[in-house]
Scaffold this motif. Structure first.
Motif, PDB file in Angstrom:
ATOM      1  N   ALA A 179       0.846  -1.191   0.000  1.00 23.57           N
ATOM      2  CA  ALA A 179       0.000   0.000   0.000  1.00 23.57           C
ATOM      3  C   ALA A 179       0.884   1.243   0.000  1.00 23.57           C
ATOM      4  O   ALA A 179       2.003   1.215   0.524  1.00 23.57           O
ATOM      5  N   THR A 180       0.385   2.310  -0.584  1.00 21.55           N
ATOM      6  CA  THR A 180       1.096   3.580  -0.539  1.00 21.55           C
ATOM      7  C   THR A 180       1.322   3.948   0.925  1.00 21.55           C
ATOM      8  O   THR A 180       0.392   3.953   1.710  1.00 21.55           O
ATOM      9  N   GLY A 181       2.567   4.194   1.288  1.00 26.06           N
ATOM     10  CA  GLY A 181       2.872   4.515   2.675  1.00 26.06           C
ATOM     11  C   GLY A 181       3.165   3.296   3.524  1.00 26.06           C
ATOM     12  O   GLY A 181       3.646   3.410   4.646  1.00 26.06           O
ATOM     13  N   GLY A 182       2.849   2.096   3.013  1.00 30.06           N
ATOM     14  CA  GLY A 182       3.195   0.874   3.718  1.00 30.06           C
ATOM     15  C   GLY A 182       2.333   0.508   4.914  1.00 30.06           C
ATOM     16  O   GLY A 182       2.673  -0.391   5.676  1.00 30.06           O
ATOM     17  N   ALA A 183       1.183   1.170   5.097  1.00 33.60           N
ATOM     18  CA  ALA A 183       0.319   0.861   6.243  1.00 33.60           C
ATOM     19  C   ALA A 183      -0.309  -0.526   6.095  1.00 33.60           C
ATOM     20  O   ALA A 183      -0.531  -1.007   4.983  1.00 33.60           O
ATOM     21  N   THR A 184      -0.579  -1.162   7.238  1.00 34.44           N
ATOM     22  CA  THR A 184      -1.213  -2.485   7.236  1.00 34.44           C
ATOM     23  C   THR A 184      -2.380  -2.518   8.219  1.00 34.44           C
ATOM     24  O   THR A 184      -2.495  -1.665   9.109  1.00 34.44           O
ATOM     25  N   LEU A 185      -3.220  -3.524   8.044  1.00 38.84           N
ATOM     26  CA  LEU A 185      -4.346  -3.796   8.943  1.00 38.84           C
ATOM     27  C   LEU A 185      -4.172  -5.180   9.539  1.00 38.84           C
ATOM     28  O   LEU A 185      -3.723  -6.100   8.851  1.00 38.84           O
ATOM     29  N   ASP A 186      -4.562  -5.335  10.786  1.00 34.54           N
ATOM     30  CA  ASP A 186      -4.566  -6.660  11.409  1.00 34.54           C
ATOM     31  C   ASP A 186      -5.840  -7.407  11.029  1.00 34.54           C
ATOM     32  O   ASP A 186      -6.926  -6.825  11.018  1.00 34.54           O
ATOM     33  N   VAL A 187      -5.693  -8.694  10.735  1.00 38.21           N
ATOM     34  CA  VAL A 187      -6.843  -9.582  10.540  1.00 38.21           C
ATOM     35  C   VAL A 187      -6.865 -10.490  11.760  1.00 38.21           C
ATOM     36  O   VAL A 187      -5.863 -11.128  12.085  1.00 38.21           O
ATOM     37  N   ARG A 188      -8.012 -10.551  12.432  1.00 43.96           N
ATOM     38  CA  ARG A 188      -8.112 -11.287  13.689  1.00 43.96           C
ATOM     39  C   ARG A 188      -9.063 -12.477  13.593  1.00 43.96           C
ATOM     40  O   ARG A 188     -10.058 -12.418  12.890  1.00 43.96           O
ATOM     41  N   ASP A 189      -8.721 -13.508  14.329  1.00 45.84           N
ATOM     42  CA  ASP A 189      -9.617 -14.638  14.528  1.00 45.84           C
ATOM     43  C   ASP A 189     -10.713 -14.152  15.478  1.00 45.84           C
ATOM     44  O   ASP A 189     -10.413 -13.783  16.619  1.00 45.84           O
ATOM     45  N   PRO A 190     -11.988 -14.130  15.049  1.00 49.95           N
ATOM     46  CA  PRO A 190     -13.026 -13.587  15.922  1.00 49.95           C
ATOM     47  C   PRO A 190     -13.276 -14.430  17.168  1.00 49.95           C
ATOM     48  O   PRO A 190     -13.828 -13.928  18.148  1.00 49.95           O
ATOM     49  N   ALA A 191     -12.864 -15.692  17.156  1.00 51.05           N
ATOM     50  CA  ALA A 191     -13.068 -16.557  18.320  1.00 51.05           C
ATOM     51  C   ALA A 191     -12.071 -16.262  19.436  1.00 51.05           C
ATOM     52  O   ALA A 191     -12.400 -16.383  20.618  1.00 51.05           O
ATOM     53  N   THR A 192     -10.855 -15.847  19.057  1.00 48.83           N
ATOM     54  CA  THR A 192      -9.801 -15.645  20.059  1.00 48.83           C
ATOM     55  C   THR A 192      -9.269 -14.217  20.092  1.00 48.83           C
ATOM     56  O   THR A 192      -8.516 -13.872  20.991  1.00 48.83           O
TER      57      THR A 192
END
Length: 199
Positions: free
Chosen positions: A25-38
């Motif tokens: 991504a432009t700027g290198g930002a990321t998002l966390d993907v989480r397991d909704p159970a834990t």
């Protein structure tokens, strides 16, 4: 999470797929993907910006004329092959879906099954795009109606059906000769990303 699940997740690129390449991504930002159970972070994916969306749309615009000129039979064959590849990897797609959204594996497999059918159905419809010839409604002349691609399509999919809603949108657009840009849901992007990688 077990070793099989970790290994599968490690194969998914967390980057953006633009113009046939996986890019940050432009700027290198990321998002966390989480397991909704834990609530465990199971992956990180690129956090696309407005500039990234513009780059993706520009790439779709650049490819539009060539894809629209692709013979319907060839588009059909490509979509049919996509369905076959999904069938080969259906268990992987279902497992990723379960990990990122919490749906039971049996339901995830069901979604992959019916979502894959959009690819098969529209592979068959690609060769059935037709026009018509007839009288004008007022009866003063004749008209010819032909179908043609309208251009790039931009799709946004919901978190709760990350595979089926992607294929439901992508398959008819590609069959009709339109290029596509898809924005997967922030909560469940991995299923769509794996689908793109499989192709």
């Amino acid at each position: 999470m077990n070793d099989v699940e970790r290994a599968l997740l490690s194969t998914i690129s967390g980057k953006l797929f633009i113009a046939g390449e996986w890019v940050d991504a432009t700027g290198g930002a990321t998002l966390d993907v989480r397991d909704p159970a834990t609530n465990e972070v199971i992956a990180q994916v690129a956090d696309a910006t407005a500039d990234d969306a513009t780059r993706a749309l520009d790439a779709a615009v650049d490819a539009q004329a060539e894809w629209a000129a692709t013979a319907p039979r060839r588009r059909s064959e490509i979509l049919r092959r996509a369905w076959e590849l999904v069938q080969e990897r259906k268990h992987d797609l279902a497992l990723v879906m379960t990990l990122e959204m919490g749906k039971p594996v049996s339901e995830s497999l069901g979604e992959v099954g019916y979502g894959g059918e959009f690819l098969r159905w529209f592979s068959e419809e690609a060769v059935r795009i037709s026009g018509r010839y007839g009288s004008t409604p007022e009866g003063t002349g004749q008209m010819i109606v032909s179908q043609c691609p309208v251009g790039p399509c931009f799709f946004i999919t919901p978190w709760n059906f990350p595979f089926a809603m992607a294929t439901r949108k992508i398959a008819p657009a590609l069959a009709a000769g339109c290029t596509t840009v898809i924005k997967p849901p922030q909560l469940t992007p991995l299923t769509t990303m794996l689908f793109v990688q499989i192709l």
